[in-house]
Scaffold this motif. Structure first.
Motif, PDB file in Angstrom:
ATOM      1  N   LEU A   5       2.362 101.553 142.143  1.00 31.39           N
ATOM      2  CA  LEU A   5       1.739 102.835 142.498  1.00 31.39           C
ATOM      3  C   LEU A   5       0.537 102.608 143.391  1.00 31.39           C
ATOM      4  O   LEU A   5      -0.124 101.568 143.316  1.00 31.39           O
ATOM      5  CB  LEU A   5       1.335 103.637 141.254  1.00 31.39           C
ATOM      6  N   SER A  50      -6.941 109.003 144.591  1.00 31.56           N
ATOM      7  CA  SER A  50      -7.571 109.108 143.271  1.00 31.56           C
ATOM      8  C   SER A  50      -7.588 107.710 142.660  1.00 31.56           C
ATOM      9  O   SER A  50      -6.767 107.379 141.819  1.00 31.56           O
ATOM     10  CB  SER A  50      -6.760 110.047 142.362  1.00 31.56           C
ATOM     11  N   GLU A  51      -8.525 106.913 143.098  1.00 32.17           N
ATOM     12  CA  GLU A  51      -8.500 105.518 142.659  1.00 32.17           C
ATOM     13  C   GLU A  51      -8.683 105.366 141.153  1.00 32.17           C
ATOM     14  O   GLU A  51      -8.127 104.445 140.549  1.00 32.17           O
ATOM     15  CB  GLU A  51      -9.563 104.694 143.409  1.00 32.17           C
ATOM     16  N   GLN A  52      -9.464 106.266 140.554  1.00 37.88           N
ATOM     17  CA  GLN A  52      -9.603 106.171 139.090  1.00 37.88           C
ATOM     18  C   GLN A  52      -8.288 106.507 138.397  1.00 37.88           C
ATOM     19  O   GLN A  52      -7.919 105.887 137.398  1.00 37.88           O
ATOM     20  CB  GLN A  52     -10.707 107.110 138.604  1.00 37.88           C
ATOM     21  N   ALA A  53      -7.581 107.499 138.941  1.00 35.35           N
ATOM     22  CA  ALA A  53      -6.278 107.838 138.356  1.00 35.35           C
ATOM     23  C   ALA A  53      -5.301 106.677 138.545  1.00 35.35           C
ATOM     24  O   ALA A  53      -4.498 106.384 137.648  1.00 35.35           O
ATOM     25  CB  ALA A  53      -5.726 109.115 138.988  1.00 35.35           C
ATOM     26  N   GLY A  81      -6.518 103.857 136.122  1.00 34.20           N
ATOM     27  CA  GLY A  81      -6.405 104.325 134.742  1.00 34.20           C
ATOM     28  C   GLY A  81      -4.956 104.458 134.328  1.00 34.20           C
ATOM     29  O   GLY A  81      -4.560 104.037 133.227  1.00 34.20           O
ATOM     30  N   ALA A  82      -4.139 105.033 135.199  1.00 31.54           N
ATOM     31  CA  ALA A  82      -2.725 105.191 134.878  1.00 31.54           C
ATOM     32  C   ALA A  82      -2.056 103.828 134.749  1.00 31.54           C
ATOM     33  O   ALA A  82      -1.217 103.612 133.854  1.00 31.54           O
ATOM     34  CB  ALA A  82      -2.031 106.036 135.942  1.00 31.54           C
ATOM     35  N   MET A 130      -3.456 101.193 133.727  1.00 35.40           N
ATOM     36  CA  MET A 130      -3.891 100.633 132.443  1.00 35.40           C
ATOM     37  C   MET A 130      -3.128 101.248 131.275  1.00 35.40           C
ATOM     38  O   MET A 130      -2.630 100.533 130.389  1.00 35.40           O
ATOM     39  CB  MET A 130      -5.388 100.844 132.262  1.00 35.40           C
ATOM     40  N   GLY A 131      -3.015 102.568 131.256  1.00 34.20           N
ATOM     41  CA  GLY A 131      -2.300 103.231 130.157  1.00 34.20           C
ATOM     42  C   GLY A 131      -0.847 102.799 130.103  1.00 34.20           C
ATOM     43  O   GLY A 131      -0.280 102.608 129.017  1.00 34.20           O
ATOM     44  N   ALA A 132      -0.249 102.631 131.279  1.00 27.45           N
ATOM     45  CA  ALA A 132       1.141 102.175 131.322  1.00 27.45           C
ATOM     46  C   ALA A 132       1.243 100.729 130.838  1.00 27.45           C
ATOM     47  O   ALA A 132       2.155 100.374 130.080  1.00 27.45           O
ATOM     48  CB  ALA A 132       1.680 102.312 132.744  1.00 27.45           C
ATOM     49  N   MET A 157      -0.791  99.178 128.799  1.00 25.71           N
ATOM     50  CA  MET A 157      -1.074  99.103 127.360  1.00 25.71           C
ATOM     51  C   MET A 157       0.146  99.454 126.514  1.00 25.71           C
ATOM     52  O   MET A 157       0.233  99.091 125.345  1.00 25.71           O
ATOM     53  CB  MET A 157      -2.195 100.089 126.997  1.00 25.71           C
ATOM     54  N   PRO A 190       2.567  97.333 135.498  1.00 25.22           N
ATOM     55  CA  PRO A 190       2.278  98.016 136.757  1.00 25.22           C
ATOM     56  C   PRO A 190       1.598  97.105 137.790  1.00 25.22           C
ATOM     57  O   PRO A 190       0.801  96.224 137.459  1.00 25.22           O
ATOM     58  CB  PRO A 190       1.327  99.137 136.345  1.00 25.22           C
ATOM     59  N   TYR A 210     -12.895 100.620 135.709  1.00 24.34           N
ATOM     60  CA  TYR A 210     -11.706  99.972 135.140  1.00 24.34           C
ATOM     61  C   TYR A 210     -11.777  98.458 135.307  1.00 24.34           C
ATOM     62  O   TYR A 210     -11.352  97.709 134.431  1.00 24.34           O
ATOM     63  CB  TYR A 210     -10.433 100.565 135.767  1.00 24.34           C
TER      64      TYR A 210
END
Lengths: 342, 326
Positions: free
Chosen positions: B27, B59-62, B65-66, B68-70, B72, B77, B93
């Protein structure tokens, strides 16, 4: 569930087909969260808990109503004010208090502390101490579910203050664009740390009034009514599992204590706390159950059972050894250690 | 064996890993339909489809962050942050989330992800699109930092980074994207934490990374041909984990060491390496360890100025020659 004006807690009693068992579960959860947070506060005063702590006293209905609507396997992403959300998913009180007290029986054996409670086996995927950081992270977990065809929903709890940080807006847009199975729950307790949220926010409802910007329904609910929270969450979960995308739910509530341990909350206008205590979620819920014919003895027995659980947990934590030094250097990297060079 | 450009090697490495493991997803901004602003992800959308190759908003934070959540929850990713400078807008992050999660959760949660960035100068982009950010990333316990200098290393180290159970920042050098090199056919898998001695020499050790590797090799050629100075050139490749054995072994043989880096003078990666050498190989040294760096300035845009700022072949030659003759 959508309400256009500020609701008044306890005045409307949604039935919505909530079963008596589910109601007792939510009562029990709220009592558990209330007593556990009060115990955490007491242990602070005794200096048995160090550092800081952010209590959810007064906000129990959000955590209880949300958890009651979640299935095993659903994922919670919490903030530094995360004790309640962690306990509500079934994490034992002893593990949470042990972590707060820096004991070896703590949830992460003292390596995380109050602001980072995590229990993967209970679906608690972390408590995040950087405001807003976990909204995109919850999106990522939801993206995984969508990609893998998993049925779990990610739930992200955050305060009103988080709605003014960039990550909130990035996450909402990302989730809405991709129709991710994530539910964003804004606990609007009226204060971002020490400052009234209304003083620093361009809209009246920091969560609800932003929803339209991301093509989402405006949902502002009474966050002190566990039934309202539960029914709203059920609807949001159904939407998420049906592939219809995220929801943003603003829960109006109030914290009875200050922002953190260090905050006596003297910035609140006189009488405000008393007025909100009249809308105390635990009392409201108990009165409602009694009105519906649940025997006071039944509720008293729940109160007493919780009290025993908290007392037993406290004793176990006081008896537990301090965290052992041998874990100081472990789990920095996946090989189990902290070495960064050969 | 094929001649690939560095940018083609990026796509080859990603494709190799995506074909191997369906949990690998990509992504970033413009990475799918456009094939990346550096054209380093061309063909991946066509090969793996829009569920695995995602164009994101700015949206670099998105993005991080996304990722990371994926990560985890079971995916692997690869997130692209287009210009490494943009790590500044999602640094939380890098600094607070990825590297600390495993420790804070007492090992419950890992973040097996890769953050790819176009790093480094030489493209006349000015101070906010030209920085080398190795030093922004290597200071956090829990994070790994890799930067390849050749197409074959791009493929092998990228594969290693994707398969690594820890978060890895993978810094691709913008000025190397067009360079070519031989890449063997078939699967390529390298090892993080391994430096490479690209040229042996007995008089001095040169430690370099990214674009500074080919410049150091050229400088070594000049120093040998014109001055008879034999330089051992080491491509450090991986700052975390660091191949300290390779580096200290070389210093023990040559007795002199020069780091060549694009990081600014103030706390660049060379300072940490020189510190390790001072601690652990002091008595092997026959003279001061010397850092050849970008000066303590934001990078200017004009070619004449940028060329003065980033270590050049000529500057490397002159500093080593001067230092060894002192």
């Amino acid at each position: 569930m959508t309400q256009k004006t500020r609701p008044t807690a306890g005045e409307t009693v949604p039935t919505g087909g909530i079963s008596p068992d589910k109601r007792l579960e939510m009562y029990r959860l709220q009592v558990l969260l209330r007593q556990a947070e009060q115990r955490a506060y007491d242990l602070f005063l005794e200096n048995k808990i160090k550092g800081t702590s952010h209590l959810s006293l007064g906000q129990e209905a959000v955590a209880a109503g949300a958890a009651a609507a979640m299935r095993p396997g659903d994922l919670s992403f919490c903030t530094y004010r995360g004790h309640a959300h962690t306990l509500a998913r079934g994490v034992p009180v002893e593990k949470v208090l042990g972590e707060l007290m820096g004991r070896d029986n703590g949830l992460m054996r003292g390596k995380g502390g109050s602001m980072h409670l995590t229990s993967v086996e209970h679906g608690v995927m972390g408590s995040y101490a950087i405001v807003g950081a976990h909204l995109p992270i919850a999106c990522g977990a939801a993206w995984r579910a969508q990609y893998k065809g998993d049925s779990d929903v990610s739930v992200c709890f955050f305060g009103d203050g988080a709605t003014n940080i960039g990550a909130f807006h990035e996450a909402l847009n990302f989730a809405a664009c991709r129709k991710l199975p994530v539910v964003f729950v804004c606990e609007n307790n009226l204060y971002m740390e020490y400052t009234p949220i209304a003083d620093v926010t361009a809209v009246k409802h920091p969560g609800g009034d932003r929803a339209g910007a991301y093509g989402l329904e405006r949902i502002v609910i009474d966050g002190n009514d566990a039934d309202v929270v539960y029914l709203t969450m059920v609807k949001a979960f159904a939407r998420a599992r049906a592939g219809e995308g995220p929801s943003l739910i603003e829960c109006l509530t109030y914290r009875h204590s200050g922002h953190s341990r260090a905050d006596p909350a003297k910035y609140r206008p006189p009488g405000e706390l008393d007025r909100w205590k009249e809308r105390d979620p635990v009392s409201i819920y108990r009165r409602r159950l009694e009105t519906q014919g649940v025997a006071a003895e039944t509720l008293d027995a729940i109160d007493a059972e919780i009290h025993r659980i908290i007392d037993d947990a406290t004793k176990a934590c006081e008896a537990a050894p301090s965290t052992s030094a041998d874990i100081l250097f472990t789990d920095v990297y996946a090989d189990g250690g902290c070495s960064w060079r050969n | 064996m094929a001649q690939l450009t560095y940018r083609e090697a990026v796509a080859r490495g990603i494709a190799q890993e995506m074909a191997r493991d369906e949990n690998v997803v990509l992504l970033g901004e413009d990475v799918a339909k456009a094939g990346g602003v550096f054209k380093a992800t061309v063909g991946l959308l066509e090969q793996f489809g829009p569920n695995r190759v995602l164009d994101t908003p700015i949206s670099e934070q998105a993005i991080l962050g996304a990722a990371m959540g994926a990560a985890m929850t079971g995916l692997r990713p690869i997130a692209e942050i287009m210009f490494a400078d943009f790590l500044g807008v999602c640094y939380d992050y890098i600094a607070n989330e990825f590297p600390k999660t495993r420790y804070m959760t007492n090992g419950q949660v890992g973040c097996p992800l890769v953050v790819r960035c176009g790093n480094g100068g030489g493209a006349r982009f000015g101070a906010q699109h030209s920085q080398s950010v190795e030093n922004w990333c290597m200071q956090f316990p829990g994070l790994k930092v890799v930067s390849p200098s050749s197409p074959v290393d791009v493929v092998g180290l990228l594969a290693a980074a994707v398969r690594d159970p820890d978060p890895v920042v993978f810094l691709e050098h913008k000025s190397l994207y067009a360079t070519k090199g031989e890449v063997p056919d078939g699967e390529i898998l390298d090892t993080l934490g391994t430096a490479k001695i690209l040229r042996p020499g007995r008089d001095a050790t040169i430690l370099a990374l990214g674009l500074m590797v080919p410049r150091s090799l050229q400088a070594a050629d000049v120093l040998w041909a014109e001055h008879g100075i034999g330089c051992e050139v080491i491509d450090v490749r991986s700052l975390v984990p660091l191949d300290t054995q390779c580096i200290l072994g070389s210093v023990a043989r040559t007795g002199r060491v020069f780091t060549v880096e694009e990081n600014p003078r103030q706390l660049g990666w060379g300072s940490e390496l020189v510190s390790i050498i001072a601690d652990e190989a002091f008595y092997d040294l026959d003279g001061p360890a010397v850092r050849i760096t970008t000066p303590n300035i934001p990078l200017p845009a004009a070619d004449a100025l940028e060329d003065l700022a980033i270590p050049s072949v000529n500057r490397i030659v002159e500093m080593i020659r001067h230092s060894l003759s002192a």
